[in-house]
Design an enzyme around this catalytic site. Structure first.
Site, PDB file in Angstrom:
ATOM      1  N   HIS A   1      10.432  -1.807  71.828  1.00 31.42           N
ATOM      2  CA  HIS A   1      11.877  -2.152  72.155  1.00 31.42           C
ATOM      3  C   HIS A   1      11.932  -3.514  72.406  1.00 31.42           C
ATOM      4  CE1 HIS A   1      10.836  -0.875  76.044  1.00 31.42           C
ATOM      5  NE2 HIS A   1      11.627  -1.899  76.563  1.00 31.42           N
TER       6      HIS A   1
ATOM      7  N   HIS B   1      11.728 -11.065  72.416  1.00 34.95           N
ATOM      8  CA  HIS B   1      10.297 -10.433  72.000  1.00 34.95           C
ATOM      9  C   HIS B   1      10.188  -8.916  72.264  1.00 34.95           C
ATOM     10  CE1 HIS B   1      10.254 -10.603  76.434  1.00 34.95           C
ATOM     11  NE2 HIS B   1       9.181  -9.742  76.487  1.00 34.95           N
TER      12      HIS B   1
END
Length: 183
Positions: free
Chosen positions: A38, A125
Site C-alpha cells: 500500500h 512510495h
C-alpha cells in the site's frame, strides 16, 4: 493507524512479477507480501478510541474534494545509505500532485483533532522490503527496478487502517471520484 491507498491487484501483480528475479538475490531485503502493499498517505500511530469517530469523519472530509487521478507504480529506490540500506521501495508516477494534496489535507485533519503528525514532506512510495540491520545488504539492488513502469490505474479508494501485531484491519473506506474515460 494509518491512511493508505492500495494499488489494485493487477498493478501489484505486475510489480511482483518484475520483482521476482530479485527475490533470491544476495543481499536482498526481506520482501513484503504483495497482497499487503500500500501507499501510506498518513501514519497516525496509536489513536485513542474516543477520537476514532471524529477521525473517520475528518478523513472522509479530506478525501471528498480529491479530483480524479490516474497513478502508476514506477521506478525504485532505497531509504538509507547504499552501504547500509533500510527500506527498498517502488515509486509512483502519474497524477502524484493529487495524492500529495490529499496527504496534506489528511495531515491537517489529523492535526485539527490534536493527533501528532510528522512534519516532513510527503514522499509517495510503496515499501517493497526491509533490510535487516545486521545482515549483508545490496544497496544497489533497487537500481535494477529503476526502469520499471507498471500499468496505469485510477485512484478509487482511500482506507483508514488499524495495524495490530502485524495484522491490518480496514476501519473505513472512502471512495474518490474516478477519472473519466479517455478518448
Amino acid at each position: 493507524m494509518f491512511v493508505a491507498v492500495a494499488p489494485p491487484a493487477p498493478a501489484r501483480a505486475d510489480l511482483a512479477a518484475a520483482l521476482e528475479p530479485l527475490r533470491g538475490a544476495p543481499g536482498a531485503p526481506r520482501w513484503g507480501d504483495p497482497a499487503r502493499w500500500h501507499l501510506t498517505l498518513l501514519f497516525l500511530g496509536a489513536v485513542p478510541p474516543g477520537l476514532l469517530p471524529g477521525l473517520t469523519a475528518a478523513v472522509g472530509d479530506a478525501v471528498a474534494p480529491t479530483p480524479p487521478a490516474t497513478l502508476r507504480l514506477a521506478g525504485a529506490g532505497r531509504f538509507g545509505p547504499r552501504r547500509r540500506p533500510q527500506v527498498c521501495w517502488a515509486g509512483l508516477d502519474g497524477d502524484v500532485a493529487v495524492l500529495t494534496g490529499l496527504a496534506g489535507r489528511l495531515a491537517e485533519a489529523a492535526r485539527g483533532l490534536g493527533l501528532p503528525v510528522e512534519d516532513r514532506p510527503f514522499r509517495p512510495h510503496l515499501t517493497l522490503g526491509r533490510w535487516h540491520p545486521r545482515r549483508p545488504a545490496d544497496g544497489d539492488l533497487p537500481e535494477r527496478l529503476g526502469g520499471y513502469r507498471g500499468p496505469d490505474w485510477p485512484l478509487r479508494e482511500v482506507t483508514l487502517v488499524r495495524s495490530t501485531a502485524g495484522r491490518h484491519t480496514v476501519v473505513a473506506t472512502f471512495t474518490t471520484r474516478a477519472p473519466s474515460a479517455r478518448a
